[in-house]
Design an enzyme around this catalytic site. Structure first.
Site, PDB file in Angstrom:
ATOM      1  N   LEU A  53      51.036  25.103  52.867  1.00  0.00           N
ATOM      2  CA  LEU A  53      50.736  24.129  51.804  1.00  0.00           C
ATOM      3  C   LEU A  53      51.985  23.735  51.015  1.00  0.00           C
ATOM      4  CD1 LEU A  53      47.346  25.271  50.185  1.00  0.00           C
ATOM      5  CD2 LEU A  53      47.746  23.413  51.800  1.00  0.00           C
ATOM      6  N   ALA A  75      42.949  28.464  50.571  1.00  0.00           N
ATOM      7  CA  ALA A  75      44.242  29.056  50.944  1.00  0.00           C
ATOM      8  C   ALA A  75      45.009  29.567  49.725  1.00  0.00           C
ATOM      9  CB  ALA A  75      45.081  28.001  51.673  1.00  0.00           C
ATOM     10  N   TYR A 142      46.882  36.321  38.851  1.00  0.00           N
ATOM     11  CA  TYR A 142      45.975  35.787  39.872  1.00  0.00           C
ATOM     12  C   TYR A 142      44.897  34.917  39.205  1.00  0.00           C
ATOM     13  CZ  TYR A 142      41.930  35.637  42.939  1.00  0.00           C
ATOM     14  OH  TYR A 142      40.839  35.204  43.644  1.00  0.00           O
ATOM     15  N   LEU A 189      36.113  47.151  48.073  1.00  0.00           N
ATOM     16  CA  LEU A 189      35.257  48.336  48.087  1.00  0.00           C
ATOM     17  C   LEU A 189      34.426  48.484  49.370  1.00  0.00           C
ATOM     18  CD1 LEU A 189      34.141  50.790  46.566  1.00  0.00           C
ATOM     19  CD2 LEU A 189      32.376  49.286  45.627  1.00  0.00           C
TER      20      LEU A 189
HETATM   21  N1  UDP Z   1      36.935  50.131  43.960  1.00  0.00           N
HETATM   22  C1  UDP Z   1      37.019  51.517  44.074  1.00  0.00           C
HETATM   23  N2  UDP Z   1      37.744  52.016  45.115  1.00  0.00           N
HETATM   24  C2  UDP Z   1      38.366  51.234  46.053  1.00  0.00           C
HETATM   25  C3  UDP Z   1      38.254  49.824  45.928  1.00  0.00           C
HETATM   26  C4  UDP Z   1      37.535  49.303  44.854  1.00  0.00           C
HETATM   27  O1  UDP Z   1      36.489  52.270  43.257  1.00  0.00           O
HETATM   28  O2  UDP Z   1      39.018  51.755  46.969  1.00  0.00           O
HETATM   29  C5  UDP Z   1      36.172  49.574  42.833  1.00  0.00           C
HETATM   30  C6  UDP Z   1      36.995  48.680  41.916  1.00  0.00           C
HETATM   31  O3  UDP Z   1      37.569  49.464  40.896  1.00  0.00           O
HETATM   32  C7  UDP Z   1      35.944  47.696  41.399  1.00  0.00           C
HETATM   33  C8  UDP Z   1      34.931  47.601  42.535  1.00  0.00           C
HETATM   34  O4  UDP Z   1      35.171  48.736  43.374  1.00  0.00           O
HETATM   35  O5  UDP Z   1      35.282  48.246  40.290  1.00  0.00           O
HETATM   36  C9  UDP Z   1      35.113  46.343  43.364  1.00  0.00           C
HETATM   37  O6  UDP Z   1      36.496  46.232  43.713  1.00  0.00           O
HETATM   38  P1  UDP Z   1      37.027  45.181  44.761  1.00  0.00           P
HETATM   39  O7  UDP Z   1      38.490  45.435  44.935  1.00  0.00           O
HETATM   40  O8  UDP Z   1      36.174  45.224  45.992  1.00  0.00           O
HETATM   41  O9  UDP Z   1      36.757  43.781  44.080  1.00  0.00           O
HETATM   42  P2  UDP Z   1      37.205  43.206  42.632  1.00  0.00           P
HETATM   43  O10 UDP Z   1      36.059  43.501  41.702  1.00  0.00           O
HETATM   44  O11 UDP Z   1      38.481  43.874  42.229  1.00  0.00           O
HETATM   45  O12 UDP Z   1      37.359  41.750  42.883  1.00  0.00           O
END
Ligand code: UDP
Length: 324
Positions: A53, A75, A142, A189
């Site tokens: 881009l 993207a 971000y 997660l």
């Molecule tokens: N999380 C966790 N362990 C991990 C990844 C994420 O406990 O290995 C928690 C994170 O702190 C958040 C939730 O899971 O509360 C969702 O995190 P993710 O990174 O999936 O998405 P986000 O909410 O950051 O966009």
């Protein structure tokens, strides 16, 4: 609407939206720089253009030749932690490069521009659930870069008449039959839980169990990727420009997601409690009434079990993700 340009169609959400649009009979061109996406994630029925881009001339060229009715823009870079270390990478791509695409859309008379925005534009909201009138105060570059581009689109619609929909995703999760989540490195997660269950990781680290929530772990609103895809198609026909929050309205804690994954797979998740992750708000839950009303959006997979089951099937079918 017939011809759709999907920028970022080799990524997780973009690839599934491409598949969804192709299934409905749209003609899809995927444009992707393959910085984080996978060539194999591009649906075989789509035309593929490898482009960055940042390359303004090339983007204009692609848009002139393609004569697209609509552009969907996925993207972007999306790692909160990385954005705290290298903000310039985020503002440059998620804002400056996105402006190239918006300018090309204006110049070539695109009728609808659908933008992947995020709950991260809200920061730590004072009220829950989060509606479109909740104040947006991002707490990382971000979220700020995405909010800046929402504002660009607002002014482009006012000044150039570009019709847009900014879709603020809460926690996108799950898979279609063909496409799923394969980030390198993985930070989300649900895929991390599934990798742990498959023995690809020793254990899941729960980032904090001392939050002010019923079980102490963070609460999020997990939304099925196919429901997000549906919202993109509906957004093409929105009566006017606008921003929409997309979630289910149900909050689930990290520990509740672990239990749901154990129920779906019949396996125990090995986990350990770790310190909080910087920048994680304790609770994020969407109010999506506006999208239901204005876009006629009808999410179909509201249970976490559905979401996890689809992701689990994809993991079992493609154990190495997109790696050959
Ligand atoms: N999380 C966790 N362990 C991990 C990844 C994420 O406990 O290995 C928690 C994170 O702190 C958040 C939730 O899971 O509360 C969702 O995190 P993710 O990174 O999936 O998405 P986000 O909410 O950051 O966009």
């Amino acid at each position: 609407m017939k011809k759709i340009l999907i920028a970022g169609g080799a990524g997780y959400i973009g690839s599934i939206c491409s598949e969804y649009m192709l299934n409905l009979g749209y003609e899809v061109t995927v444009l992707d720089g393959l910085f984080t996406g996978h060539r194999d994630a591009v649906d075989l029925r789509a035309e593929f253009v490898h482009a960055d881009l940042a390359d303004r001339e090339k983007i204009f060229d692609i848009c002139r030749k393609g004569e697209f009715d609509a552009v969907m823009h996925f993207a972007a870079f999306s790692l909160v932690g990385e954005s705290m270390n290298v903000p310039s990478k985020y503002f440059r791509n998620n804002l400056c490069n996105a402006i190239n695409l918006a300018d090309a859309a204006v110049e070539t008379g695109v009728k609808a521009f659908v933008f992947s925005s995020t709950a991260a534009t809200f920061g730590i909201p004072e009220t829950m659930p989060i509606s479109e009138s909740t104040a947006q105060k991002p707490i990382n570059p971000y979220g700020e870069s995405k909010l800046c581009f929402e504002k660009v689109l607002h002014w482009y619609s006012q000044i150039h008449g570009l019709k847009y929909a900014a879709l603020r995703y809460f926690n996108a999760a799950g898979a279609s039959e063909l496409h799923g989540e394969d980030h390198r490195p993985e930070s989300h997660l649900i895929p991390i839980i599934l990798q742990t269950l498959r023995g690809k990781r020793d254990k899941l680290m729960i980032f904090g169990d001392d939050y002010d929530t019923p079980d102490g772990s963070c609460i999020r609103d997990y939304i099925h990727i196919l429901d997000l895809a549906q919202a993109h198609e509906k957004a093409l026909y929105a009566p006017e420009s606008g921003c929409y929050n997309l979630g289910t309205g149900n909050g689930l804690s990290v520990k509740e997601i672990i239990s749901a994954a154990e129920e779906v797979t019949g396996k125990k998740v090995n986990f350990e409690v770790a310190p909080r992750r910087a920048g994680d708000p304790p609770r994020l839950i969407a109010c999506s009434e506006l999208a239901r009303k204005k876009l006629n959006w009808q999410p179909r997979h509201e249970s976490a079990h559905d979401i996890i089951e689809s992701a689990w099937k994809w993991h079992l079918k493609f154990p190495d993700g997109y790696e050959k």
